[in-house]
Each structure stands twice: as C-alpha cells, then as structure tokens.
Design a protein around this motif. Structure first.
Motif, short mmCIF file in Angstrom:
data_model
loop_
_atom_site.label_atom_id
_atom_site.label_comp_id
_atom_site.label_asym_id
_atom_site.label_seq_id
_atom_site.Cartn_x
_atom_site.Cartn_y
_atom_site.Cartn_z
N ASP A 1 0.66 -1.41 0.00
CA ASP A 1 -0.04 -0.08 0.05
C ASP A 1 0.91 1.13 -0.05
OD1 ASP A 1 -2.43 -1.33 0.12
OD2 ASP A 1 -2.60 -1.31 2.18
N GLU A 2 2.00 1.25 0.74
CA GLU A 2 2.85 2.19 0.71
C GLU A 2 3.51 2.66 -0.44
OE1 GLU A 2 3.95 2.52 5.44
OE2 GLU A 2 4.97 1.27 4.46
N ILE A 3 4.01 1.47 -1.03
CA ILE A 3 4.91 1.37 -2.13
C ILE A 3 3.99 2.06 -3.44
CG2 ILE A 3 6.09 -0.04 -4.09
CD1 ILE A 3 6.82 -1.78 -1.70
N PHE A 4 2.89 1.51 -3.61
CA PHE A 4 1.84 1.94 -4.46
C PHE A 4 1.00 3.10 -4.21
CE2 PHE A 4 3.49 -1.85 -6.30
CZ PHE A 4 3.65 -1.52 -7.75
N SER A 5 1.29 4.13 -3.07
CA SER A 5 0.25 4.95 -2.66
C SER A 5 -0.14 6.02 -3.74
CB SER A 5 1.03 5.68 -1.36
OG SER A 5 2.27 6.54 -1.97
N LYS A 6 0.85 6.10 -4.60
CA LYS A 6 0.44 7.07 -5.74
C LYS A 6 -0.04 6.26 -7.15
CE LYS A 6 3.28 10.72 -4.43
NZ LYS A 6 4.42 11.71 -4.87
N GLY A 7 -0.28 4.92 -6.81
CA GLY A 7 -0.75 4.29 -8.16
C GLY A 7 0.56 3.41 -8.85
N ALA A 8 0.03 2.79 -9.81
CA ALA A 8 1.17 2.04 -10.61
C ALA A 8 1.13 2.59 -12.09
CB ALA A 8 0.93 0.51 -10.82
N SER A 9 2.35 2.68 -12.67
CA SER A 9 2.45 3.19 -14.24
C SER A 9 3.28 2.08 -14.83
CB SER A 9 3.11 4.33 -13.92
OG SER A 9 2.48 5.29 -13.28
N TYR A 10 3.30 2.20 -16.14
CA TYR A 10 4.01 1.50 -17.08
C TYR A 10 4.33 2.51 -18.33
CZ TYR A 10 0.11 -0.46 -19.62
OH TYR A 10 -0.87 -0.78 -20.56
N LEU A 11 5.29 2.24 -19.10
CA LEU A 11 5.41 3.27 -20.19
C LEU A 11 5.62 2.28 -21.51
CD1 LEU A 11 8.49 4.96 -19.22
CD2 LEU A 11 6.50 5.97 -19.35
N ILE A 12 4.71 2.39 -22.71
CA ILE A 12 4.64 1.81 -23.80
C ILE A 12 5.16 2.91 -25.33
CG2 ILE A 12 2.11 2.44 -23.97
CD1 ILE A 12 1.40 -0.27 -24.96
N SER A 13 5.15 2.23 -26.06
CA SER A 13 5.44 3.15 -27.36
C SER A 13 4.28 3.79 -27.75
CB SER A 13 6.17 2.24 -28.38
OG SER A 13 5.15 1.34 -29.10
N GLU A 14 4.24 4.88 -28.54
CA GLU A 14 3.23 5.64 -28.93
C GLU A 14 2.19 4.58 -29.89
OE1 GLU A 14 1.87 9.73 -30.43
OE2 GLU A 14 3.88 8.88 -31.38
N LYS A 15 3.08 3.91 -30.82
CA LYS A 15 2.50 2.94 -31.71
C LYS A 15 1.73 1.79 -31.05
CE LYS A 15 3.37 -0.12 -35.61
NZ LYS A 15 1.93 -0.41 -35.93
N GLY A 16 2.46 1.12 -29.76
CA GLY A 16 1.59 0.16 -29.19
C GLY A 16 0.50 0.71 -28.42
N TYR A 17 0.57 2.08 -27.92
CA TYR A 17 -0.44 2.51 -27.38
C TYR A 17 -2.00 2.78 -28.38
CZ TYR A 17 -3.47 5.81 -24.83
OH TYR A 17 -4.90 6.60 -24.01
#
Length: 131
Positions: free
Chosen positions: A4-20
C-alpha cells in the motif's frame, strides 16, 4: 514498506506511442499478456516512474536502459499509462518465467538500472506484475 505504501500514488508503465495506438487508445481492452485465465501487466510504482522520467529527462533510450527494455522498444515518444487504483489486483514480484521477462531480467523484480549505495543495491525501478 508494504505494498500500500509502495503504490500509494498508483502504478504506471511506459509503452511506445504505436503500441498505445494499436492496443489501447479508444479501445475497451484488458491490458497485458494472457496467462491462463488472467493477464499480466508489468508495472512500477508511479512515484518511481516519475523519478525515472526526471532522471533521464524523458529520453526514451535512457528510459529503456534504466527499465531493462530492448533498444527502441519505447519508440521516440513513449506513452505513460497510469493505474490509479491498484486495489483488487494480485500484485506479485515477477520471475524469469513471467510472460514479458526479457534477457535483461534480474531476479526479485529489479531492472538493469540499479545503483550501488552504502553496500546495498537500491533498485531504481521495482517492476511488479498485476494480475
């Protein structure tokens, strides 16, 4: 520190614009790689993605190195995907057999972008998976 503390601001990941554009934008999709009846998404705490972006000035090649991703996998204009509420997901530390693990995988959820500090390895990005 707990999840809960580690993810207090949520989770994220990065993807290429094309993949998105190909797989996420404007689509009603379940993100991730199929694993049995579930899907797996590799994520990091949003605060750590913030730090990575600042540390690399948003440079995609440097982000790839820090995250242990193949060169050019983020393209020239990466897109950040945020998961504000991670509650209800089964958060796990990945292993080498987790779908999406690449040759740069380091056990215990580390990435190749680590630094030595006071005789212990400080992981710059904690890669976890949401199921």
């Amino acid at each position: 520190m707990n999840i809960d503390e580690i993810f207090s601001k949520g989770a994220s990941y990065l993807i290429s614009e094309k993949g998105y554009e190909d797989y996420i934008s404007g689509k009603d999709v379940t993100l991730g790689r199929p694993v049995g009846d579930d899907t797996v998404v590799w994520v990091a705490p949003s605060a750590e993605i913030d730090e990575a972006i600042i540390k690399t000035n948003g440079n995609p090649r440097e982000l790839e190195t820090l995250l242990g991703l193949p060169e050019n996998s983020l393209g020239d204009t990466p897109v950040r995907v945020n998961i504000d509420n991670i509650y209800g997901f089964d958060i796990r530390i990945p292993d080498a057999s987790t779908p999406g693990a690449n040759p740069n995988f380091i056990p215990v959820g580390s990435t190749s972008g680590v630094e030595q500090k006071e005789s212990s390895i400080i992981v710059l990005i904690r890669m976890l998976i949401l199921i």
